[in-house]
Design a protein around this motif. Structure first.
Motif, PDB file in Angstrom:
ATOM      1  N   VAL A  98       0.393  -1.509  -0.311  1.00 43.84           N
ATOM      2  CA  VAL A  98      -0.210  -0.004   0.295  1.00 43.84           C
ATOM      3  C   VAL A  98       1.126   1.226   0.110  1.00 43.84           C
ATOM      4  CG1 VAL A  98      -1.619  -0.799   1.779  1.00 43.84           C
ATOM      5  CG2 VAL A  98       0.314   0.030   2.778  1.00 43.84           C
ATOM      6  N   ARG A  99       0.219   2.435  -0.533  1.00 36.10           N
ATOM      7  CA  ARG A  99       0.976   3.532  -0.518  1.00 36.10           C
ATOM      8  C   ARG A  99       0.724   4.066   1.244  1.00 36.10           C
ATOM      9  NH1 ARG A  99      -1.022   3.855  -5.833  1.00 36.10           N
ATOM     10  NH2 ARG A  99       0.347   3.359  -7.654  1.00 36.10           N
ATOM     11  N   HIS A 100       1.146   4.786   1.733  1.00 36.56           N
ATOM     12  CA  HIS A 100       1.970   5.203   3.535  1.00 36.56           C
ATOM     13  C   HIS A 100       2.113   6.229   3.497  1.00 36.56           C
ATOM     14  CE1 HIS A 100       1.738   4.575   7.584  1.00 36.56           C
ATOM     15  NE2 HIS A 100       1.974   3.046   7.381  1.00 36.56           N
ATOM     16  N   ALA A 101       1.621   7.304   2.856  1.00 35.63           N
ATOM     17  CA  ALA A 101       1.593   8.341   3.188  1.00 35.63           C
ATOM     18  C   ALA A 101       1.757   8.521   4.862  1.00 35.63           C
ATOM     19  CB  ALA A 101       0.112   9.771   2.960  1.00 35.63           C
ATOM     20  N   GLN A 102       2.795   9.667   5.539  1.00 33.01           N
ATOM     21  CA  GLN A 102       3.013  10.078   6.882  1.00 33.01           C
ATOM     22  C   GLN A 102       1.352  10.177   8.077  1.00 33.01           C
ATOM     23  OE1 GLN A 102       5.603   9.294   8.310  1.00 33.01           O
ATOM     24  NE2 GLN A 102       6.548   8.603   6.098  1.00 33.01           N
ATOM     25  N   THR A 103       0.311  10.443   7.588  1.00 38.32           N
ATOM     26  CA  THR A 103      -0.766  10.741   7.849  1.00 38.32           C
ATOM     27  C   THR A 103      -1.473  10.034   7.840  1.00 38.32           C
ATOM     28  OG1 THR A 103      -1.563  12.128   5.709  1.00 38.32           O
ATOM     29  CG2 THR A 103       0.056  13.835   7.383  1.00 38.32           C
ATOM     30  N   ARG A 104      -1.524   8.829   7.371  1.00 38.63           N
ATOM     31  CA  ARG A 104      -2.448   7.800   7.083  1.00 38.63           C
ATOM     32  C   ARG A 104      -2.787   7.483   7.994  1.00 38.63           C
ATOM     33  NH1 ARG A 104      -3.039   2.180   6.925  1.00 38.63           N
ATOM     34  NH2 ARG A 104      -0.881   1.694   6.415  1.00 38.63           N
ATOM     35  N   ASP A 105      -4.242   6.558   8.259  1.00 34.87           N
ATOM     36  CA  ASP A 105      -4.609   6.118   9.552  1.00 34.87           C
ATOM     37  C   ASP A 105      -3.939   5.372   9.697  1.00 34.87           C
ATOM     38  OD1 ASP A 105      -6.329   5.460  12.063  1.00 34.87           O
ATOM     39  OD2 ASP A 105      -7.896   5.723  10.974  1.00 34.87           O
ATOM     40  N   LEU A 106      -3.600   4.112  10.057  1.00 35.30           N
ATOM     41  CA  LEU A 106      -2.410   2.890  10.615  1.00 35.30           C
ATOM     42  C   LEU A 106      -3.834   2.403  10.563  1.00 35.30           C
ATOM     43  CD1 LEU A 106       0.332   4.267  12.572  1.00 35.30           C
ATOM     44  CD2 LEU A 106      -0.267   3.352  10.329  1.00 35.30           C
ATOM     45  N   ALA A 107      -5.205   3.123  10.987  1.00 34.95           N
ATOM     46  CA  ALA A 107      -6.392   1.554  11.417  1.00 34.95           C
ATOM     47  C   ALA A 107      -6.837   1.092  10.219  1.00 34.95           C
ATOM     48  CB  ALA A 107      -7.087   1.483  12.277  1.00 34.95           C
ATOM     49  N   ARG A 108      -6.404   1.663   9.156  1.00 38.24           N
ATOM     50  CA  ARG A 108      -6.835   1.689   7.913  1.00 38.24           C
ATOM     51  C   ARG A 108      -5.849   1.180   6.489  1.00 38.24           C
ATOM     52  NH1 ARG A 108     -12.422   3.325   7.517  1.00 38.24           N
ATOM     53  NH2 ARG A 108     -12.080   3.937   5.074  1.00 38.24           N
ATOM     54  N   PRO A 109      -6.452   0.296   5.838  1.00 39.60           N
ATOM     55  CA  PRO A 109      -5.713   0.327   4.509  1.00 39.60           C
ATOM     56  C   PRO A 109      -5.317   0.891   3.761  1.00 39.60           C
ATOM     57  CG  PRO A 109      -7.960  -1.058   4.085  1.00 39.60           C
ATOM     58  CD  PRO A 109      -8.093  -0.556   5.389  1.00 39.60           C
ATOM     59  N   GLY A 110      -4.189   1.249   3.068  1.00 39.20           N
ATOM     60  CA  GLY A 110      -3.658   2.686   2.220  1.00 39.20           C
ATOM     61  C   GLY A 110      -4.387   2.279   1.021  1.00 39.20           C
ATOM     62  N   GLU A 111      -4.023   3.232   0.188  1.00 38.68           N
ATOM     63  CA  GLU A 111      -4.005   2.639  -1.696  1.00 38.68           C
ATOM     64  C   GLU A 111      -3.143   2.231  -2.129  1.00 38.68           C
ATOM     65  OE1 GLU A 111      -3.570   5.584  -5.609  1.00 38.68           O
ATOM     66  OE2 GLU A 111      -3.079   6.651  -3.627  1.00 38.68           O
ATOM     67  N   PRO A 112      -4.055   1.333  -2.827  1.00 37.12           N
ATOM     68  CA  PRO A 112      -3.086  -0.305  -3.427  1.00 37.12           C
ATOM     69  C   PRO A 112      -1.828   0.546  -4.054  1.00 37.12           C
ATOM     70  CG  PRO A 112      -5.544  -0.485  -3.889  1.00 37.12           C
ATOM     71  CD  PRO A 112      -5.532   1.108  -2.961  1.00 37.12           C
ATOM     72  N   ALA A 113      -0.131  -0.012  -3.902  1.00 40.74           N
ATOM     73  CA  ALA A 113       0.423   0.079  -4.312  1.00 40.74           C
ATOM     74  C   ALA A 113       0.626  -0.591  -4.994  1.00 40.74           C
ATOM     75  CB  ALA A 113       1.806   0.016  -3.665  1.00 40.74           C
ATOM     76  N   ASP A 114       0.147  -0.838  -6.644  1.00 41.21           N
ATOM     77  CA  ASP A 114      -0.593  -1.506  -8.177  1.00 41.21           C
ATOM     78  C   ASP A 114       1.241  -1.106  -8.566  1.00 41.21           C
ATOM     79  OD1 ASP A 114      -1.248   1.334  -8.529  1.00 41.21           O
ATOM     80  OD2 ASP A 114      -1.979   0.461 -10.275  1.00 41.21           O
ATOM     81  N   THR A 115       1.486   0.270  -8.605  1.00 40.44           N
ATOM     82  CA  THR A 115       2.759   0.657  -9.214  1.00 40.44           C
ATOM     83  C   THR A 115       4.074  -0.242  -8.543  1.00 40.44           C
ATOM     84  OG1 THR A 115       1.938   2.482 -10.464  1.00 40.44           O
ATOM     85  CG2 THR A 115       4.230   2.457 -10.337  1.00 40.44           C
ATOM     86  N   GLU A 116       4.212  -0.009  -7.412  1.00 44.27           N
ATOM     87  CA  GLU A 116       5.348  -0.712  -6.830  1.00 44.27           C
ATOM     88  C   GLU A 116       5.604  -1.958  -6.637  1.00 44.27           C
ATOM     89  OE1 GLU A 116       3.919   3.687  -4.589  1.00 44.27           O
ATOM     90  OE2 GLU A 116       3.432   2.184  -5.920  1.00 44.27           O
ATOM     91  N   THR A 117       4.134  -2.718  -6.650  1.00 46.31           N
ATOM     92  CA  THR A 117       4.067  -3.948  -7.340  1.00 46.31           C
ATOM     93  C   THR A 117       5.289  -4.405  -8.340  1.00 46.31           C
ATOM     94  OG1 THR A 117       2.502  -4.110  -5.186  1.00 46.31           O
ATOM     95  CG2 THR A 117       3.150  -6.364  -7.222  1.00 46.31           C
ATOM     96  N   LYS A 118       4.754  -3.767  -9.685  1.00 51.39           N
ATOM     97  CA  LYS A 118       5.108  -4.299 -10.421  1.00 51.39           C
ATOM     98  C   LYS A 118       6.485  -3.815 -10.516  1.00 51.39           C
ATOM     99  CE  LYS A 118       1.415  -2.953 -13.857  1.00 51.39           C
ATOM    100  NZ  LYS A 118       0.226  -1.940 -14.351  1.00 51.39           N
ATOM    101  N   GLN A 119       7.253  -2.741  -9.980  1.00 50.50           N
ATOM    102  CA  GLN A 119       8.620  -2.147  -9.734  1.00 50.50           C
ATOM    103  C   GLN A 119       9.281  -3.780  -8.819  1.00 50.50           C
ATOM    104  OE1 GLN A 119       8.507   1.308  -7.984  1.00 50.50           O
ATOM    105  NE2 GLN A 119       7.608   2.757  -9.558  1.00 50.50           N
ATOM    106  N   ILE A 120       8.812  -3.964  -7.650  1.00 49.51           N
ATOM    107  CA  ILE A 120       9.539  -5.349  -7.023  1.00 49.51           C
ATOM    108  C   ILE A 120       9.065  -6.185  -8.185  1.00 49.51           C
ATOM    109  CG2 ILE A 120       8.686  -6.603  -5.316  1.00 49.51           C
ATOM    110  CD1 ILE A 120       7.769  -4.469  -3.908  1.00 49.51           C
ATOM    111  N   HIS A 121       8.463  -6.685  -8.449  1.00 50.72           N
ATOM    112  CA  HIS A 121       8.392  -7.872  -9.211  1.00 50.72           C
ATOM    113  C   HIS A 121       9.476  -7.675 -10.072  1.00 50.72           C
ATOM    114  CE1 HIS A 121       6.816  -9.868 -13.399  1.00 50.72           C
ATOM    115  NE2 HIS A 121       6.633 -10.793 -11.700  1.00 50.72           N
ATOM    116  N   ARG A 122       9.637  -6.947 -11.308  1.00 52.86           N
ATOM    117  CA  ARG A 122      10.556  -6.659 -12.304  1.00 52.86           C
ATOM    118  C   ARG A 122      12.417  -6.807 -11.709  1.00 52.86           C
ATOM    119  NH1 ARG A 122      10.784  -2.734 -17.119  1.00 52.86           N
ATOM    120  NH2 ARG A 122      13.476  -3.595 -18.343  1.00 52.86           N
TER     121      ARG A 122
END
Length: 456
Positions: free
Chosen positions: A374-398
């Motif tokens: 997930v994309r985890h901005a500093q102000t994100r509520d830790l009790a809720r899941p973040g925005e799916p990090a699809d681009t970052e997942t592709k980068q890790i895969h590659r």
């Protein structure tokens, strides 16, 4: 000594040449997750056409729990080739089909009498399980789940949840299929329980389809393509109780979660349930195509004589391989090995999670492990899941495959890294692969940090 050896740029020149031929000869529909052509495989390793050696943490999308070219499977195939190659069980039957059925009847959960029919693929098994359920109940409707994957045929594509790339453009779909939310704790409302998740089924009886019209509820005990989502332990017991109250069959789709992947023969065992029907494929064949539906004998006998089957169903080579797979899991103690690998991964991944907010959740059962990113901005509520990090997942895969680690992603939002490593992997190989994954996470998480801070 490391297993991975990278001698050329990735993909190498021979892979690039083959990819050009592939693009000229093959349509774009059959996609390739990784642009590398392989030449050989053994255990948990792969070698490409350019001589580069990789660790395989994808296992042919979960088909190789006992490893590539397992010696028992190879020996069984060679022995079978000396007898006969193809007969067609529907014409002249042979003993190995019966032997596989007997083994599956004994291994699957439930002490009641069972019978088994063999097919070619997971999608065929799922589709035939629905046919069997409809024949037994004399009812038309089927209930499935959001985030599910059951196959690519017309009916199984209807049961599958994810739109792109599986469903878009292939409408219309099969009728009398209804979908409800799955028990997805990470992205659920705060305070959701097994009971509250299960009540979606009862809501469907009021809003979508009458219970007396429903033949079956079908679910993956652990979602595969949906992101290796593990529901609360009591969830399926509650669902099955609701089903039995209304005379509805419960079908467990164990195509990906079966045959030691979760540390049990079948993931259903973790939840203490006895499905009416179980579908299986993938690692049942150890690299050969074979699938099965196993269920209560009276249910399996509902379809008429000649109504199930196909030319290659229960092929002799695949049956020989399946018997060798079962023997290997038993003799090599791969149920315990799966649990051990899962524990090793979880220990490492939870340390990564504390270090990098990119990792939203670590989850899994046994060797069926995953991380949701997930994309985890500093102000994100830790009790809720973040925005799916699809681009970052592709980068890790590659990053991983360019450095010799083959793995695949998953999830409705394309933000899950999943592990389907052969259970025969050595400790050294597993540690080597996890080190590359850790390096990939560090690289991508560090690169993404300024963007997160800019949104704070």
């Amino acid at each position: 000594m490391t297993t991975i050896q990278i001698r050329t740029e990735i993909p190498g020149p021979k892979s690039r040449a083959l990819m050009a031929r592939r693009e000229a000869a093959i349509p774009r529909g059959p996609a390739n997750a990784i642009p590398i052509f392989m030449a050989s495989a053994e255990g948990a390793t792969l070698e490409d056409v350019d001589g580069n050696r990789y660790l395989d943490f994808a296992g042919g999308i979960g088909c190789l729990n006992i490893g590539h070219r397992n010696p028992r499977v190879i020996a069984a195939l060679k022995a079978q080739l000396e007898k006969h190659l193809h007969l067609c069980f529907a014409v002249t039957p042979y003993e190995s089909y019966v032997a596989v059925a007997e083994k599956l009847n004994a291994l699957t959960p439930g002490k009641f009498p069972k019978k088994t029919a063999l097919f070619n693929t997971g999608a065929e098994a799922v589709e035939n399980s629905i046919k069997i359920a409809r024949a037994f109940t004399k009812r038309p409707a089927v209930i499935c789940f959001e985030d599910a994957f059951h196959g690519r045929t017309l009916l199984t594509m209807t049961l599958t949840s994810k739109t792109h790339p599986y469903k878009a453009g292939f409408e219309p779909f099969a009728s009398d299929v209804y979908r409800i939310p799955f028990a997805y704790p990470y992205r659920a409302e705060k305070g959701a329980t097994a009971e509250s998740f299960a009540h979606y089924l009862e809501d469907a009886f009021k809003r979508a389809v009458a219970p007396e019209s429903v033949a079956a509820v079908i679910a993956e005990p652990v979602l595969g393509e949906g992101g290796f989502i593990v529901p609360p332990r009591d969830y399926f017991a509650i669902l099955q109780k609701i089903c039995r109250k209304h005379g509805i069959l419960f079908i467990a789709d164990e195509v990906q979660s079966g045959f030691a992947r979760t540390g049990k023969w079948f993931a259903s065992e973790h939840f203490g349930i006895e499905p009416d029907l179980i579908t299986m494929a993938k690692s049942l064949g150890g690299g050969m195509p074979i699938a099965a539906v196993t269920g209560r004998a009276e249910i399996m006998d509902a379809p008429g004589v000649g109504s199930l089957g196909g030319t290659f169903c229960g092929h002799p080579l695949s049956c020989a391989a399946a018997l060798a797979v079962i023997e290997t899991i038993e003799k090599d103690n791969l149920l315990a090995r799966s649990t051990e690998l899962g524990q090793q991964f979880e220990s490492r991944a939870r340390a990564w999670q504390k270090k990098w907010p990119l990792i939203g959740e670590v989850r899994g059962l046994g060797g069926m492990c995953a991380m949701e990113l997930v994309r985890h901005a500093q102000t994100r509520d830790l009790a809720r899941p973040g925005e799916p990090a699809d681009t970052e997942t592709k980068q890790i895969h590659r990053y991983c495959y360019e450095r010799g680690l083959i793995l695949i992603t998953a999830g409705t939002f394309n933000n899950v890294i999943r592990l389907l490593v052969p259970l025969t992997v050595t400790d050294a190989q597993f540690t080597e692969g996890l080190a590359i994954l850790e390096s990939a996470l560090s690289h991508v998480a560090t690169a993404a940090r300024p963007a997160a801070l800019s949104h704070a």
